[in-house]
Design an enzyme around this catalytic site. Structure first.
Site, short mmCIF file in Angstrom:
data_model
loop_
_atom_site.label_atom_id
_atom_site.label_comp_id
_atom_site.label_asym_id
_atom_site.label_seq_id
_atom_site.Cartn_x
_atom_site.Cartn_y
_atom_site.Cartn_z
N CYS A 142 27.73 26.58 -12.38
CA CYS A 142 26.45 25.88 -12.55
C CYS A 142 26.69 24.38 -12.71
O CYS A 142 26.96 23.90 -13.81
CB CYS A 142 25.70 26.43 -13.76
SG CYS A 142 24.11 25.61 -13.98
N CYS A 155 24.35 22.63 -15.14
CA CYS A 155 24.53 22.93 -16.58
C CYS A 155 25.79 22.25 -17.13
O CYS A 155 25.80 21.79 -18.26
CB CYS A 155 24.71 24.42 -16.84
SG CYS A 155 23.72 25.52 -15.87
N ASP A 156 26.88 22.22 -16.34
CA ASP A 156 28.18 21.82 -16.88
C ASP A 156 28.65 20.43 -16.45
O ASP A 156 29.74 20.01 -16.82
CB ASP A 156 29.25 22.85 -16.47
CG ASP A 156 28.97 24.22 -17.09
OD1 ASP A 156 28.21 24.27 -18.07
OD2 ASP A 156 29.50 25.22 -16.59
#
Ligand code: NAP
Length: 304
Positions: free
Chosen positions: A131, A134-135
């Protein structure tokens, strides 16, 4: 006994719950992970009415809307089994408890696809991520690669490029299948290198990822030194629960549905990324639309 049980806490599930409540159906809305794939979208620019909104923000608003109805019982847990009963369906949860509903809507979404190359499993969470949005923050000032040529990869690379020092976007073809908006955004970044017609053969590292091995040399070497790699190569529909119930799949492995989003099992409907509806075009609007259509189908089914 609920009128309907909606499985999945993404755009399709939340929308189905909103429609179901307004049809005055007693509704169980259940899922393991709140927000589904929607929370991985850093920037949503195609949700009508919002020029720009983040995925987590949009999903939180949908959840709040769905939970605002007294007809909706929201439960966060894993559904481990769905079985047919005389009166409808029985859902079994992770803790062994059960609930019954006259109809069921599978809004179970999809799971990220893996590269299946050596080193991928070993370094998952140690530089291998699924992701980008997200990261990305964990790779501030670092060198990373993003793999894929669809919206997730191209959008992901553009997002990661805002924080990383250098980004390699590795795609196995010459052309991207992503929305031209994102491809153009990416081309405007001066810290992104497009690596085309190449595939990753192996992910290497020590404690963490340090290097990618390509199938063909790029700029004179078949190795690229990186601190991390984002695998953004699409997703597979989460059909397991529905398949166990006997729901048929289409030629691409998604749940086969009719125009009312009913699967091959009467009373069992599907909506969102798990279904083969909307020409397999996985978007917030199509997931929401399918959720609404599925409830109209449920309503018709319960009346007939
Ligand atoms: P996708 O559209 O299926 O694209 C997957 C990409 O990964 C393709 O370019 C594919 O290559 C490549 N790929 C697949 N398997 C591979 C492998 N083993 N090794 C190397 N490359 C591989 O997946 P997605 O980008 O996750 O998008 C999924 C759906 O979500 C789409 O409908 C998309 O429109 C939607 N989405 C929308 C947005 C948005 O609207 N903002 C954002 C994200 C996702 P080929 O091109 O060769 O097949």
């Amino acid at each position: 006994m609920f009128d309907t049980a909606i499985i999945g806490l993404g755009a399709a599930g939340y929308t189905a719950a909103i429609y179901s409540a307004r049809y005055k159906l007693t509704t169980l809305l259940v899922g393991e992970e709140e927000g589904g794939m929607g929370i991985t979208a850093a920037e949503v620019g195609n949700w009508p009415g919002d020029i720009e909104v983040t995925g987590p923000e949009l999903m939180e608003r949908m959840k709040k809307h769905a939970a605002s109805f007294t007809e909706v019982t929201l439960r966060q847990t894993r559904v481990s089994k769905v079985e047919k009963t005389k009166a409808g369906f029985r859902l079994t949860f992770a803790d062994g408890k059960t609930e019954e509903a006259r109809t069921v809507i599978f809004a179970t979404g999809s799971n990220k696809r893996h590269l299946d190359v050596p080193g991928e499993k070993e370094f998952a969470g140690k530089g291998v991520s699924y992701c980008a949005t997200c990261d990305a923050f964990f790779f501030k000032g670092k060198t990373v690669a993003v793999v894929g040529g669809g919206d997730s990869a191209v959008e992901g690379a553009a997002i990661v490029a805002q924080v990383a020092r250098r980004v390699y976007l590795i795609h196995r073809r010459k052309e991207y299948r992503a929305e031209p908006y994102w491809v153009q955004k990416l081309r405007e970044k001066n810290n992104v290198t497009l690596v085309l017609e190449r595939q990753i053969k192996e992910i290497k590292g020590d404690q963490k990822v340090t290097e990618l091995v390509l199938d063909k040399p790029f700029e004179g070497s078949d190795k690229i030194a990186v601190d991390g790699v984002f695998v953004e190569i699409g997703a597979l529909p989460a059909v397991a629960l529905a398949q166990t119930l006997g729901c048929a799949l289409d030629e691409r492995g998604y749940l086969k549905v009719d125009a009312s989003m009913q699967t091959s099992v009467p009373g069992a409907f599907a909506a969102g990324d798990v279904s083969g509806g909307s020409n397999h075009f996985a978007q917030f609007v199509t997931a929401a639309g399918e959720g609404a259509v599925a409830v109209s189908g449920v309503f018709g089914f319960l009346q007939s």
